[in-house]
Design a protein around this motif. Structure first.
Motif, short mmCIF file in Angstrom:
data_model
loop_
_atom_site.label_atom_id
_atom_site.label_comp_id
_atom_site.label_asym_id
_atom_site.label_seq_id
_atom_site.Cartn_x
_atom_site.Cartn_y
_atom_site.Cartn_z
N VAL A 153 0.87 -0.98 0.16
CA VAL A 153 0.06 0.12 0.08
C VAL A 153 1.02 1.17 0.14
N LEU A 191 -3.56 0.25 -4.94
CA LEU A 191 -3.21 0.41 -3.48
C LEU A 191 -1.75 0.80 -3.52
N GLU A 208 -7.92 2.59 -0.97
CA GLU A 208 -7.27 2.05 0.32
C GLU A 208 -8.23 0.88 0.60
#
Lengths: 241, 172, 172
Positions: free
Chosen positions: B111, C121, C127
């Motif tokens: 992420v 991401l 998210e």
């Protein structure tokens, strides 16, 4: 005739189906689904050749939709072929999924164009005016806790997979299968669909055989009869008079 | 006035005081036009929450003095208190790797780590420097302060350092 | 309006998106007053070099889209390359649905979207969080960075996604 469908990178069965329908400039409905069924299976054959061993894994999603296409094709070829309510809803579901996917694909194209011509906005770095100083968290940082956190993060890294060696698999196309079926029926070797499929376990082979049978029924070369659903299918040489 | 808007965006994004000569170059304008833009922007901001500050040959934006209380409050809140899970993950990667780029951290975590890195930077837990090979890339390292805080004198003292750093070797 | 000024100062100093609930607490005001202040600030900034961005329950200030060229000259933020077609499709679905599970995306695309999601991401465009009903399931949603990248101040400013949702409504 051996097909050499160029394996374009189709991401999945919906993209493939939509591509086939759009190439023919058809709208999304049961009739157009029926008319691209054969090409769909040809593509799967090509895929099988290209992918070798990984085929089984990749093909699963394609086969689920192949089953629905078989229903559509059967209905278009066999007059009086009746389908259950559940099967009818499968066909409707496939149509709806294709329509949804088309809208998503179109929106993604526009989004891509917007990305290319974007005028991005930028935010400030936070608290830049504040002079840096050491501000540790209120609770002490525990090394063993940090170690645990790191290990759980490392577990989530996707494993890089080696591409397996391609293996050559002998493939039989629908056309070859049609010729084979015709010959064997004429010779009296095959009397039922089960005879023809034999003990092949692969769903794909069964589907190709079934399509071949349907084609012959359509041409009037053979006649097929099934007394009850899920019972054996009797095949005989058609009377072409 | 168009130029006043560009000036505002420029000062907003840079955060620190910008030299007049740099502004002249970036906005491709002359001194007189810049002066007019500064006056226009200052007037526009008169009734706003931020102000134009001029100091010697530099210009910057800052919050208006009547808002200082609220500014102190949010700064204190954000810079103290506990670290989020993503900040802890990011800190752990930087510690055990020793030095790593933002994209290396992003890849390992799967992420985006921009917010987590900023939180660690402004709290002095990690520091960054430009990559020697590519000046556009920042390399992040733990600060000496954070090592002291953890009670270690060197990154070699981290538990399982060899196994873990070799596991992360390919992600720089 | 006093509160709009405090709001601007607060957003200016924190740089990153601030949650509405934090603003309510810091400014000691109620939701209605905050909404008015946001409208007032957005109006005031209409003709200026910066804008108010709103996404879900967070708010931030950013440079106006017409200044992106000048800002890009000094910002270090790298705008990475184009997104792949499958990433764009996945993003379109997440934007349209607002929040959606991985299996929801896979069903619409007819294919596994794990890699596309990972790319989004890592770039911070989406998210994920655990589903409230089932902790084993991740729910994906767009981030405020999508707004920044695309140069819009609210997701309502995306006509292609609005068209998608209205066309989808016809099927339901």
């Amino acid at each position: 005739m051996v097909y050499h469908v160029r394996v374009k990178e189709f991401d999945g069965p919906l993209e493939l189906l939509l591509g086939l329908i759009e190439t023919r400039k058809l709208s999304i409905n049961e009739i157009s689904l029926g008319s691209v069924t054969e090409e769909y299976f040809q593509y799967l054959e090509t895929l099988k050749q290209e992918m070798g061993e990984t085929y089984h894994k990749e093909i699963a999603a394609f086969l689920v939709i192949a089953a629905t296409l078989m229903l559509v094709k059967s209905r278009s070829l066999l007059p009086g072929f009746s389908i259950t309510l559940e099967e009818a809803s499968d066909i409707k579901e496939l149509e709806d999924r294709l329509k949804t996917y088309k809208l998503v694909k179109d929106a993604a194209l526009l989004l891509g164009a917007r990305f290319k011509n974007r005028n991005s906005l930028y935010t400030r770095a936070p608290f830049v005016a504040v002079a840096p100083s050491f501000l540790p968290p209120s609770k002490p940082l525990d090394l063993s806790r940090l170690l645990g956190i790191l290990k759980s993060v490392l577990e989530t890294i996707p494993v890089k997979q080696e591409l397996p060696q391609k293996t050559v698999i002998k493939l039989i196309s629908i056309e070859e299968k049609i010729k084979e079926l015709e010959r064997r029926i004429a010779d009296g070797i095959v009397k039922t669909f089960e005879d023809f499929v034999g003990d092949k376990k692969e769903k794909y082979d069964v589907i190709v055989s079934f399509l071949a049978m349907l084609e012959l029924v359509k041409l009037g070369t053979i006649a097929a009869e099934q007394s009850l659903p899920f019972h054996g299918i009797q095949i005989e040489h058609g009377t072409r008079s | 006035m168009e130029l006043a808007r560009s000036l505002e965006a420029l000062l907003f994004i840079s955060g620190e005081p910008v030299a007049r000569k740099d502004i002249l170059r970036l906005l491709a304008c002359d001194t007189k036009t810049l002066d007019e833009a500064i006056i226009k922007l200052s007037e526009d901001l008169q009734t706003r929450g931020i102000r134009v500050l001029q100091h010697e040959d530099t210009i910057t934006l800052a919050t208006a003095p009547e808002n200082s209380e609220i500014v102190e409050k949010i700064t204190r809140e954000q810079l103290e208190g506990d670290l989020s899970r993503s900040a802890l993950e990011t800190l752990a990667i930087i510690l055990w790797k020793g030095k790593v780029s933002r994209s290396g951290i992003d890849y390992i975590r799967g992420v985006n780590s921009a917010f987590a890195l900023r939180a660690l930077l402004i709290r002095g837990l990690v520091e960054r420097s430009q990559d020697e090979k590519d000046a556009r890339v920042y390399i992040y390292r733990p600060t000496i302060d954070v090592l002291k805080f953890l009670g270690i004198t060197s990154l070699k003292d981290l538990p399982e350092i060899e196994t873990l750093s070799s596991q992360m070797k390919e992600y720089d």
